[in-house]
Design a protein around this motif. Structure first.
Motif, PDB file in Angstrom:
ATOM      1  N   ARG A  82       4.958  13.935 -17.341  1.00  0.00           N
ATOM      2  CA  ARG A  82       6.061  13.247 -18.007  1.00  0.00           C
ATOM      3  C   ARG A  82       6.296  13.818 -19.380  1.00  0.00           C
ATOM      4  N   ARG A  83       5.374  14.582 -19.867  1.00  0.00           N
ATOM      5  CA  ARG A  83       5.506  15.225 -21.170  1.00  0.00           C
ATOM      6  C   ARG A  83       5.503  16.733 -20.948  1.00  0.00           C
ATOM      7  N   PHE A  88      15.767  17.566 -18.690  1.00  0.00           N
ATOM      8  CA  PHE A  88      14.340  17.642 -19.013  1.00  0.00           C
ATOM      9  C   PHE A  88      14.157  16.917 -20.352  1.00  0.00           C
ATOM     10  N   TYR A  89      13.345  15.861 -20.343  1.00  0.00           N
ATOM     11  CA  TYR A  89      13.164  15.024 -21.525  1.00  0.00           C
ATOM     12  C   TYR A  89      11.960  15.494 -22.336  1.00  0.00           C
ATOM     13  N   TYR A  90      12.201  15.867 -23.582  1.00  0.00           N
ATOM     14  CA  TYR A  90      11.145  16.335 -24.479  1.00  0.00           C
ATOM     15  C   TYR A  90      10.733  15.234 -25.452  1.00  0.00           C
ATOM     16  N   ASN A  91      11.513  15.028 -26.469  1.00  0.00           N
ATOM     17  CA  ASN A  91      11.261  14.075 -27.542  1.00  0.00           C
ATOM     18  C   ASN A  91       9.881  14.255 -28.178  1.00  0.00           C
ATOM     19  N   VAL A  92       9.459  15.524 -28.263  1.00  0.00           N
ATOM     20  CA  VAL A  92       8.229  15.896 -28.962  1.00  0.00           C
ATOM     21  C   VAL A  92       8.499  17.197 -29.720  1.00  0.00           C
ATOM     22  N   LEU A  93       7.735  17.409 -30.762  1.00  0.00           N
ATOM     23  CA  LEU A  93       7.841  18.639 -31.542  1.00  0.00           C
ATOM     24  C   LEU A  93       7.452  19.826 -30.665  1.00  0.00           C
ATOM     25  N   ILE A  94       8.261  20.864 -30.672  1.00  0.00           N
ATOM     26  CA  ILE A  94       7.950  22.071 -29.908  1.00  0.00           C
ATOM     27  C   ILE A  94       6.946  22.892 -30.726  1.00  0.00           C
ATOM     28  N   PRO A  95       5.768  23.175 -30.175  1.00  0.00           N
ATOM     29  CA  PRO A  95       4.793  23.988 -30.912  1.00  0.00           C
ATOM     30  C   PRO A  95       5.360  25.379 -31.212  1.00  0.00           C
ATOM     31  N   LYS A  96       4.862  25.966 -32.259  1.00  0.00           N
ATOM     32  CA  LYS A  96       5.315  27.284 -32.701  1.00  0.00           C
ATOM     33  C   LYS A  96       4.718  28.381 -31.812  1.00  0.00           C
ATOM     34  N   ASP A  97       5.559  29.349 -31.442  1.00  0.00           N
ATOM     35  CA  ASP A  97       5.147  30.580 -30.761  1.00  0.00           C
ATOM     36  C   ASP A  97       4.459  30.367 -29.415  1.00  0.00           C
ATOM     37  N   ILE A  98       4.931  29.397 -28.644  1.00  0.00           N
ATOM     38  CA  ILE A  98       4.427  29.197 -27.283  1.00  0.00           C
ATOM     39  C   ILE A  98       5.551  28.604 -26.428  1.00  0.00           C
ATOM     40  N   TRP A  99       5.631  29.025 -25.182  1.00  0.00           N
ATOM     41  CA  TRP A  99       6.592  28.436 -24.256  1.00  0.00           C
ATOM     42  C   TRP A  99       6.118  27.030 -23.947  1.00  0.00           C
ATOM     43  N   TYR A 100       7.045  26.070 -24.008  1.00  0.00           N
ATOM     44  CA  TYR A 100       6.680  24.665 -23.884  1.00  0.00           C
ATOM     45  C   TYR A 100       7.729  23.956 -23.043  1.00  0.00           C
ATOM     46  N   SER A 126       0.833  -1.204   0.000  1.00  0.00           N
ATOM     47  CA  SER A 126       0.000   0.000   0.000  1.00  0.00           C
ATOM     48  C   SER A 126       0.863   1.248   0.000  1.00  0.00           C
ATOM     49  N   SER A 127       2.017   1.214   0.670  1.00  0.00           N
ATOM     50  CA  SER A 127       2.924   2.367   0.668  1.00  0.00           C
ATOM     51  C   SER A 127       3.503   2.599  -0.706  1.00  0.00           C
ATOM     52  N   SER A 128       3.889   1.535  -1.395  1.00  0.00           N
ATOM     53  CA  SER A 128       4.487   1.705  -2.720  1.00  0.00           C
ATOM     54  C   SER A 128       3.458   2.174  -3.729  1.00  0.00           C
ATOM     55  N   SER A 129       2.206   1.744  -3.611  1.00  0.00           N
ATOM     56  CA  SER A 129       1.198   2.203  -4.562  1.00  0.00           C
ATOM     57  C   SER A 129       0.846   3.662  -4.326  1.00  0.00           C
ATOM     58  N   SER A 130       0.851   4.118  -3.069  1.00  0.00           N
ATOM     59  CA  SER A 130       0.556   5.533  -2.830  1.00  0.00           C
ATOM     60  C   SER A 130       1.699   6.414  -3.296  1.00  0.00           C
ATOM     61  N   SER A 131       2.959   5.943  -3.206  1.00  0.00           N
ATOM     62  CA  SER A 131       4.067   6.763  -3.698  1.00  0.00           C
ATOM     63  C   SER A 131       4.073   6.802  -5.213  1.00  0.00           C
ATOM     64  N   SER A 132       3.632   5.731  -5.893  1.00  0.00           N
ATOM     65  CA  SER A 132       3.565   5.781  -7.350  1.00  0.00           C
ATOM     66  C   SER A 132       2.447   6.719  -7.791  1.00  0.00           C
ATOM     67  N   GLN A 133       1.374   6.828  -6.995  1.00  0.00           N
ATOM     68  CA  GLN A 133       0.329   7.782  -7.321  1.00  0.00           C
ATOM     69  C   GLN A 133       0.849   9.203  -7.193  1.00  0.00           C
ATOM     70  N   ALA A 134       1.663   9.459  -6.189  1.00  0.00           N
ATOM     71  CA  ALA A 134       2.224  10.795  -6.019  1.00  0.00           C
ATOM     72  C   ALA A 134       3.140  11.142  -7.182  1.00  0.00           C
ATOM     73  N   ARG A 135       3.897  10.180  -7.680  1.00  0.00           N
ATOM     74  CA  ARG A 135       4.792  10.428  -8.797  1.00  0.00           C
ATOM     75  C   ARG A 135       4.025  10.699 -10.077  1.00  0.00           C
ATOM     76  N   SER A 136       2.828  10.144 -10.243  1.00  0.00           N
ATOM     77  CA  SER A 136       2.085  10.323 -11.480  1.00  0.00           C
ATOM     78  C   SER A 136       1.581  11.752 -11.651  1.00  0.00           C
ATOM     79  N   VAL A 137       1.613  12.562 -10.595  1.00  0.00           N
ATOM     80  CA  VAL A 137       1.193  13.961 -10.686  1.00  0.00           C
ATOM     81  C   VAL A 137       2.192  14.773 -11.520  1.00  0.00           C
ATOM     82  N   ILE A 138       3.452  14.379 -11.509  1.00  0.00           N
ATOM     83  CA  ILE A 138       4.480  15.096 -12.256  1.00  0.00           C
ATOM     84  C   ILE A 138       4.291  14.821 -13.739  1.00  0.00           C
TER      85      ILE A 138
END
Length: 169
Positions: A29-30, A141-153, A15-27
């Motif tokens: 990833r993209r 900081f891992y991107y690996n996605v196209l940066i949209p035009k004219d917006i901070w990303y 139960s402790s490990s599942s609650s810590s993985s839930q906390a990590r999912s808030v960050i």
């Protein structure tokens, strides 16, 4: 009695490990778009030097003529801004390459946010951006996605602090 104690202990650990993985999912990833950013260029006359390595994805276009800007900082409102990393004709940001920049700015604590800004029509796909400096551990900081035009990303990992979000508005 021992098997019961072991099962209770195992249930607690799971139960402790599942609650810590839930906390990590808030960050996120993209990277996320940022609708507004307040760039404080007067603070950029700092006394600290940062090394910023930008690795362009092998899935990116062969080369770009897009203009690339960068902003990063810490949870206390210290912000570093580079208005234009690219240099026309210098073969910056070619496919499968790494470009390293020395950027001067205000001294910071641990870097916890980084945003890129792209202007142009070519399109560009960074793989990751690594920042290191005097007071900070290197952070990537891992991107690996196209940066949209004219917006901070990018990313803001300065959760729970008002200073970071106020520096970004």
């Amino acid at each position: 009695m021992k098997p019961l104690f072991f099962l209770l202990f195992l249930a607690f650990v799971l139960s402790s490990s599942s609650s810590s993985s839930q906390a990590r999912s808030v960050i996120p990833r993209r990277p996320q778009p940022l609708s507004s950013i307040k760039i404080n260029t007067t603070l950029n006359q700092g006394t600290c030097s940062f090394s910023v390595s930008v690795r362009t994805s092998c899935s990116s276009i062969r080369y770009t003529r897009d203009r690339i800007s960068l902003s990063f900082g810490d949870a206390y409102g210290n912000q570093v801004y580079a208005p234009r990393l690219d240099s026309p004709g210098s073969k910056t940001f070619e496919q499968c390459s790494t470009d390293t920049f020395q950027i001067s700015g205000p001294c910071t604590y641990q870097i916890c946010y980084l945003y890129l800004y792209r202007t142009g029509n070519d399109g560009w796909l960074p793989y990751d951006v690594t920042v290191s400096g005097y007071n900070t551990k290197a952070v990537t900081f891992y991107y690996n996605v196209l940066i949209p035009k004219d917006i901070w990303y990018g990313f803001n990992y300065c959760y729970g602090t008002r200073a970071a979000s106020s520096a970004m508005k």
